[in-house]
Design a protein around this motif. Structure first.
Motif, PDB file in Angstrom:
ATOM      1  N   LEU A  26       0.824  -1.197   0.000  1.00 25.16           N
ATOM      2  CA  LEU A  26       0.000   0.000   0.000  1.00 25.16           C
ATOM      3  C   LEU A  26       0.867   1.259   0.000  1.00 25.16           C
ATOM      4  O   LEU A  26       0.572   2.231  -0.714  1.00 25.16           O
ATOM      5  N   LEU A  27       1.941   1.256   0.778  1.00 28.52           N
ATOM      6  CA  LEU A  27       2.848   2.409   0.791  1.00 28.52           C
ATOM      7  C   LEU A  27       3.485   2.611  -0.576  1.00 28.52           C
ATOM      8  O   LEU A  27       3.687   3.752  -1.016  1.00 28.52           O
ATOM      9  N   LEU A  28       3.790   1.517  -1.262  1.00 27.90           N
ATOM     10  CA  LEU A  28       4.333   1.627  -2.611  1.00 27.90           C
ATOM     11  C   LEU A  28       3.308   2.255  -3.555  1.00 27.90           C
ATOM     12  O   LEU A  28       3.655   3.116  -4.385  1.00 27.90           O
ATOM     13  N   CYS A  29       2.057   1.833  -3.444  1.00 25.27           N
ATOM     14  CA  CYS A  29       1.008   2.420  -4.278  1.00 25.27           C
ATOM     15  C   CYS A  29       0.828   3.907  -3.987  1.00 25.27           C
ATOM     16  O   CYS A  29       0.586   4.707  -4.904  1.00 25.27           O
ATOM     17  N   VAL A  30       0.949   4.288  -2.728  1.00 30.19           N
ATOM     18  CA  VAL A  30       0.865   5.708  -2.362  1.00 30.19           C
ATOM     19  C   VAL A  30       1.994   6.484  -3.022  1.00 30.19           C
ATOM     20  O   VAL A  30       1.787   7.570  -3.588  1.00 30.19           O
ATOM     21  N   ALA A  31       3.217   5.941  -2.961  1.00 28.33           N
ATOM     22  CA  ALA A  31       4.359   6.617  -3.576  1.00 28.33           C
ATOM     23  C   ALA A  31       4.171   6.761  -5.081  1.00 28.33           C
ATOM     24  O   ALA A  31       4.441   7.823  -5.659  1.00 28.33           O
ATOM     25  N   LEU A  32       3.682   5.702  -5.741  1.00 28.79           N
ATOM     26  CA  LEU A  32       3.445   5.763  -7.176  1.00 28.79           C
ATOM     27  C   LEU A  32       2.336   6.756  -7.508  1.00 28.79           C
ATOM     28  O   LEU A  32       2.412   7.471  -8.518  1.00 28.79           O
ATOM     29  N   SER A  33       1.316   6.815  -6.674  1.00 27.91           N
ATOM     30  CA  SER A  33       0.222   7.747  -6.904  1.00 27.91           C
ATOM     31  C   SER A  33       0.696   9.191  -6.808  1.00 27.91           C
ATOM     32  O   SER A  33       0.194  10.070  -7.530  1.00 27.91           O
ATOM     33  N   LEU A  34       1.644   9.457  -5.933  1.00 27.04           N
ATOM     34  CA  LEU A  34       2.176  10.812  -5.785  1.00 27.04           C
ATOM     35  C   LEU A  34       3.188  11.157  -6.869  1.00 27.04           C
ATOM     36  O   LEU A  34       3.383  12.335  -7.188  1.00 27.04           O
ATOM     37  N   ALA A  35       3.842  10.148  -7.441  1.00 21.99           N
ATOM     38  CA  ALA A  35       4.948  10.413  -8.364  1.00 21.99           C
ATOM     39  C   ALA A  35       4.549  10.352  -9.831  1.00 21.99           C
ATOM     40  O   ALA A  35       5.138  11.062 -10.660  1.00 21.99           O
ATOM     41  N   ALA A  50       6.253  15.949   0.671  1.00 18.86           N
ATOM     42  CA  ALA A  50       5.359  15.381   1.682  1.00 18.86           C
ATOM     43  C   ALA A  50       5.798  15.766   3.094  1.00 18.86           C
ATOM     44  O   ALA A  50       4.964  15.939   3.990  1.00 18.86           O
ATOM     45  N   LEU A  51       7.110  15.912   3.297  1.00 21.08           N
ATOM     46  CA  LEU A  51       7.633  16.292   4.611  1.00 21.08           C
ATOM     47  C   LEU A  51       7.631  17.798   4.826  1.00 21.08           C
ATOM     48  O   LEU A  51       7.964  18.270   5.911  1.00 21.08           O
ATOM     49  N   GLY A  52       7.285  18.557   3.777  1.00 19.89           N
ATOM     50  CA  GLY A  52       7.211  20.004   3.911  1.00 19.89           C
ATOM     51  C   GLY A  52       8.547  20.701   3.938  1.00 19.89           C
ATOM     52  O   GLY A  52       8.654  21.821   4.460  1.00 19.89           O
ATOM     53  N   LEU A  69      -1.702  14.691  -3.643  1.00 20.10           N
ATOM     54  CA  LEU A  69      -1.859  14.273  -2.245  1.00 20.10           C
ATOM     55  C   LEU A  69      -3.329  14.166  -1.851  1.00 20.10           C
ATOM     56  O   LEU A  69      -3.751  13.142  -1.287  1.00 20.10           O
ATOM     57  N   PRO A  70      -4.174  15.184  -2.121  1.00 29.82           N
ATOM     58  CA  PRO A  70      -5.602  15.009  -1.812  1.00 29.82           C
ATOM     59  C   PRO A  70      -6.224  13.832  -2.567  1.00 29.82           C
ATOM     60  O   PRO A  70      -7.061  13.110  -2.013  1.00 29.82           O
ATOM     61  N   ARG A  71      -5.819  13.643  -3.818  1.00 30.67           N
ATOM     62  CA  ARG A  71      -6.339  12.544  -4.619  1.00 30.67           C
ATOM     63  C   ARG A  71      -5.949  11.199  -4.016  1.00 30.67           C
ATOM     64  O   ARG A  71      -6.756  10.259  -3.980  1.00 30.67           O
ATOM     65  N   THR A  72      -4.729  11.098  -3.526  1.00 26.40           N
ATOM     66  CA  THR A  72      -4.260   9.849  -2.930  1.00 26.40           C
ATOM     67  C   THR A  72      -4.962   9.568  -1.605  1.00 26.40           C
ATOM     68  O   THR A  72      -5.346   8.427  -1.324  1.00 26.40           O
ATOM     69  N   LEU A 200     -10.271  17.372  -0.663  1.00 27.40           N
ATOM     70  CA  LEU A 200     -10.562  16.680   0.589  1.00 27.40           C
ATOM     71  C   LEU A 200     -11.844  17.172   1.242  1.00 27.40           C
ATOM     72  O   LEU A 200     -12.339  16.537   2.181  1.00 27.40           O
ATOM     73  N   GLU A 201     -12.394  18.296   0.743  1.00 29.56           N
ATOM     74  CA  GLU A 201     -13.638  18.787   1.334  1.00 29.56           C
ATOM     75  C   GLU A 201     -14.798  17.828   1.122  1.00 29.56           C
ATOM     76  O   GLU A 201     -15.781  17.869   1.867  1.00 29.56           O
ATOM     77  N   VAL A 202     -14.705  16.931   0.122  1.00 23.91           N
ATOM     78  CA  VAL A 202     -15.802  15.979  -0.080  1.00 23.91           C
ATOM     79  C   VAL A 202     -15.842  14.938   1.036  1.00 23.91           C
ATOM     80  O   VAL A 202     -16.862  14.258   1.211  1.00 23.91           O
ATOM     81  N   LEU A 203     -14.746  14.801   1.787  1.00 24.31           N
ATOM     82  CA  LEU A 203     -14.730  13.846   2.900  1.00 24.31           C
ATOM     83  C   LEU A 203     -15.334  14.418   4.176  1.00 24.31           C
ATOM     84  O   LEU A 203     -15.660  13.659   5.094  1.00 24.31           O
ATOM     85  N   VAL A 204     -15.474  15.739   4.230  1.00 17.91           N
ATOM     86  CA  VAL A 204     -15.969  16.364   5.468  1.00 17.91           C
ATOM     87  C   VAL A 204     -17.348  15.851   5.865  1.00 17.91           C
ATOM     88  O   VAL A 204     -17.562  15.461   7.026  1.00 17.91           O
ATOM     89  N   PRO A 205     -18.326  15.806   4.959  1.00 19.86           N
ATOM     90  CA  PRO A 205     -19.647  15.339   5.389  1.00 19.86           C
ATOM     91  C   PRO A 205     -19.762  13.829   5.564  1.00 19.86           C
ATOM     92  O   PRO A 205     -20.748  13.370   6.153  1.00 19.86           O
TER      93      PRO A 205
END
Length: 339
Positions: A26-35, A50-52, A69-72, A200-205
């Motif tokens: 899953l972490l690999l998929c996250v990295a690929l999604s960001l890259a 990601a670390l700012g 990042l929001p998409r991931t 990410l606002e779609v996750l609020v409700p």
């Protein structure tokens, strides 16, 4: 494939190891999604952004933090919700072809969103997310009402009721889209199921629904193991069958409603994830639920990344990719069920 002797003596250790490997994947998929995407970003820049860190500033970093990042994060949440919902749906109905679609949740959300676009002229996902939640919830409750009998919730009637409800709502949805070109143009992107264009606002409700659904899924998992042995055996073991079925169905509705409201009706993730995890970890719901919470986002993020790469610089929606890859899977599962 036969497990090693040490794994047979200690199945908990073996299952924990597989969950750990799933987390790494899953972490690999996250990295690929960001890259990866129409613009490939170096992994070092992804980590710095990601670390700012200031060294991670620049156009590439803005792509990572502002768009991907929001998409991931959305893919992680929606994938986990769909995976767990599928596991619980198959457990409560004892049907290997069950998924959130079985309860009519996807069709209910789709009908509500298309109706809102048609009648209220809405144009942004964040505007009609509430309608998706309401439509999904009402459809799920309607399926449960039709499945009620004197002794409680009938799993066969639940599956049949959801299937009929899906067919009816899908026809109404198509009629509304054909009646208005503007509605068709606006709704077809959402109906495809996508992580793109949603902040990410779609996750609020929907996050309270997702948390409540996940808590219910974890709570009913041990009782679903007893239900797999048969209703009479479960009752002999002291399991309140009617209440467990109601709680499990409610968990599916909450999880699927939140996921569909946030990303649209993404197909096959809720169907495929439980089968994949079951083949590795077995049928114990106590392992199946956390396994599907990992497998769901792995499948969804992988489909999203694949959709970005196959048509660059354009994209295919994640729901289109999962439907294309999931159709052969459904055919295989149907043949197994027939046997």
């Amino acid at each position: 494939m036969e497990l090693p002797a040490a794994a047979r003596r200690s199945p908990v250790t073996w299952q924990t190891l597989l969950l750990g490997l799933g987390l790494c994947l899953l972490l690999l998929c996250v990295a690929l999604s960001l890259a990866l995407g129409s613009r490939t970003v170096p992994l070092s820049t992804v980590i710095e952004a990601a670390l700012g860190r200031r060294t991670g500033a620049g156009p590439d970093a803005q792509v990572v933090t502002g768009l991907r990042l929001p998409r991931t994060v959305l893919g992680l949440v929606v994938g986990a919700a769909l995976g767990v919902a599928g596991a619980v749906a198959q457990g409560v109905t004892r049907n290997p072809l069950a998924s959130p679609t079985t309860l009519g949740v996807n069709a209910g959300a789709s009908f509500a969103v298309v109706t809102a676009i048609y009648a209220l002229h809405l144009s942004r996902p964040v505007e009609y997310v509430w309608f998706a939640v309401a439509g999904a919830g009402l459809a799920g409750l309607a399926a449960q009402v039709t499945a009620r009998r004197a002794g409680g919730l009938d799993p066969t009637r639940l599956a049949l009721g959801g299937t009929v409800l899906t067919a009816v709502l899908a026809s109404w949805t198509s009629a509304l889209m054909l009646a208005s070109r503007r509605t068709l143009d606006e709704a077809r992107f959402w109906l495809a199921g996508s992580l793109d264009g949603r902040g990410l606002e779609v996750l609020v409700p929907v996050w309270p629904l997702l948390l409540a659904g996940l808590a219910l899924a974890v709570a009913v998992a041990p009782a679903l193991n007893a239900l797999a042995l048969g209703e009479e055996t479960a009752q002999a073991l002291g399991v309140p069958v009617s209440r467990i079925r109601t709680a499990a169905a409610l968990a599916v509705v909450l999880l699927a409603a939140g996921a569909v409201a946030a990303a649209g009706p993404v197909a096959f993730v809720g169907l495929a994830a439980p089968h994949l995890v079951r083949s590795l970890l077995g049928g114990d719901q106590r392992w199946l639920v956390p396994g599907c919470a990992l497998a769901g986002p792995i499948l969804l993020l992988a489909a999203d990344v694949l959709g970005r790469l196959v048509a660059r610089p354009s994209e295919l929606e994640a729901g289109v990719v999962t439907a294309f890859l999931g159709a052969p899977l459904l055919a295989v599962l149907a043949r197994r069920a027939a046997r």
